[in-house]
Design an enzyme around this catalytic site. Structure first.
Site, PDB file in Angstrom:
ATOM      1  N   LEU A   4      65.489  -9.832  55.667  1.00  0.00           N
ATOM      2  CA  LEU A   4      65.014 -11.049  55.626  1.00  0.00           C
ATOM      3  C   LEU A   4      63.747 -11.119  56.494  1.00  0.00           C
ATOM      4  CD1 LEU A   4      65.182 -14.044  54.680  1.00  0.00           C
ATOM      5  CD2 LEU A   4      67.043 -14.393  56.276  1.00  0.00           C
ATOM      6  N   TYR A   5      64.234 -10.929  57.854  1.00  0.00           N
ATOM      7  CA  TYR A   5      63.032 -10.868  59.003  1.00  0.00           C
ATOM      8  C   TYR A   5      61.715 -10.204  58.325  1.00  0.00           C
ATOM      9  CZ  TYR A   5      60.675 -10.512  63.543  1.00  0.00           C
ATOM     10  OH  TYR A   5      59.969 -10.404  64.457  1.00  0.00           O
TER      11      TYR A   5
END
Length: 252
Positions: A156-157
């Site tokens: 996600l990051y």
């Protein structure tokens, strides 16, 4: 002889500036003569302490959610009311939720994209009318975008920071026509509260030992790279991603 305050007369707006890399950047740009807006999201104490350290004549703390467009508009308006313009824009505020594909909730995705992608995008848009030729936009990514040995929980990051790197490529062409440079600093592991969160001492030591220098970076070292893009040395640098990581990644 080069001036010791090459950024004198400049106004810098830094989001997420009360701690970590943002705070180090505020201190660095102020030391070079800039007047600095220290944006923070919730805790006023470190922001106020930073203002005291820099000086109330050279800095101001403004509370705003850097992932909300209405809050961003207010942040820009208050910055211009205080400083009259924006010369250096550093959308530094960010969120790092460790999630694999299977672990990611829609709310996780929304929070991350709001702060890490939507925020910088619309901050640049709202600040642009107040930026003159010679101004600088300096975005923040991560060296993890160029690192092969990633675990799945970085999905996600790194997805959000990949969007930032593409933003740099296009904005550099767009804002370059207005005399404004757009570049990006992509730190490696750095000694910030965000980095240490959820990591054991053993994990930190293992990450440090994988670096050629045998350590992780310091916030001031990242701030120095931001200052390079903000200063005269960066006047003919546009659309570039500088990976500041001590050699954790090499090449493109």
């Amino acid at each position: 002889m080069a001036s010791t305050t090459p950024l004198a007369g400049k106004v810098a707006l830094i989001t997420g500036a009360s701690k970590g890399i943002g705070a180090a950047t505020a201190l660095e740009l102020a030391s070079l003569g800039a007047r600095v807006v220290i944006n923070y999201a919730s805790d006023s104490k470190p922001a106020d302490e930073l203002v005291q350290k820099i000086g109330a004549d050279k800095s101001i703390a403004i509370k705003a959610n850097a992932g909300d467009v209405q809050e961003i508009e207010r942040l820009v308006a208050e910055t211009v009311a205080w400083g009259g313009k924006i010369d250096i824009l550093v959308p530094n505020a960010g969120l790092c939720l460790m999630r694999t594909l299977e672990q990611t909730k829609e709310s996780d995705f929304q929070r991350t994209m709001d702060l890490n992608v939507k925020g910088p995008y619309f901050l640049a848009q709202k600040a642009l009318p107040h930026m003159q030729p010679g101004s600088r936009v300096i975005l923040l990514s991560t060296s993890l975008c160029n690192f092969s040995s990633l675990t799945p929980n970085y999905l996600l990051y790194v997805t959000s920071k990949g969007a930032i790197e593409q933003m740099v490529r296009i904005l550099a062409k767009d804002l370059g026509t207005k005399g404004i440079t757009v570049n990006c600093v992509a730190p490696g592991p750095t000694a910030t509260e965000l980095f240490f969160q959820g990591k054991s001492e053993e994990v930190v030591k293992r990450i440090a030992s994988a670096n050629p220098f045998g350590r992780i970076g310091e916030p001031g070292e990242i701030a120095g790279a931001v200052a390079y893009f903000a200063g005269e040395g960066g006047s003919w640098v546009n659309g570039q991603i500088l990976r500041v990581n001590g050699g954790m990644t090499v090449g493109t």
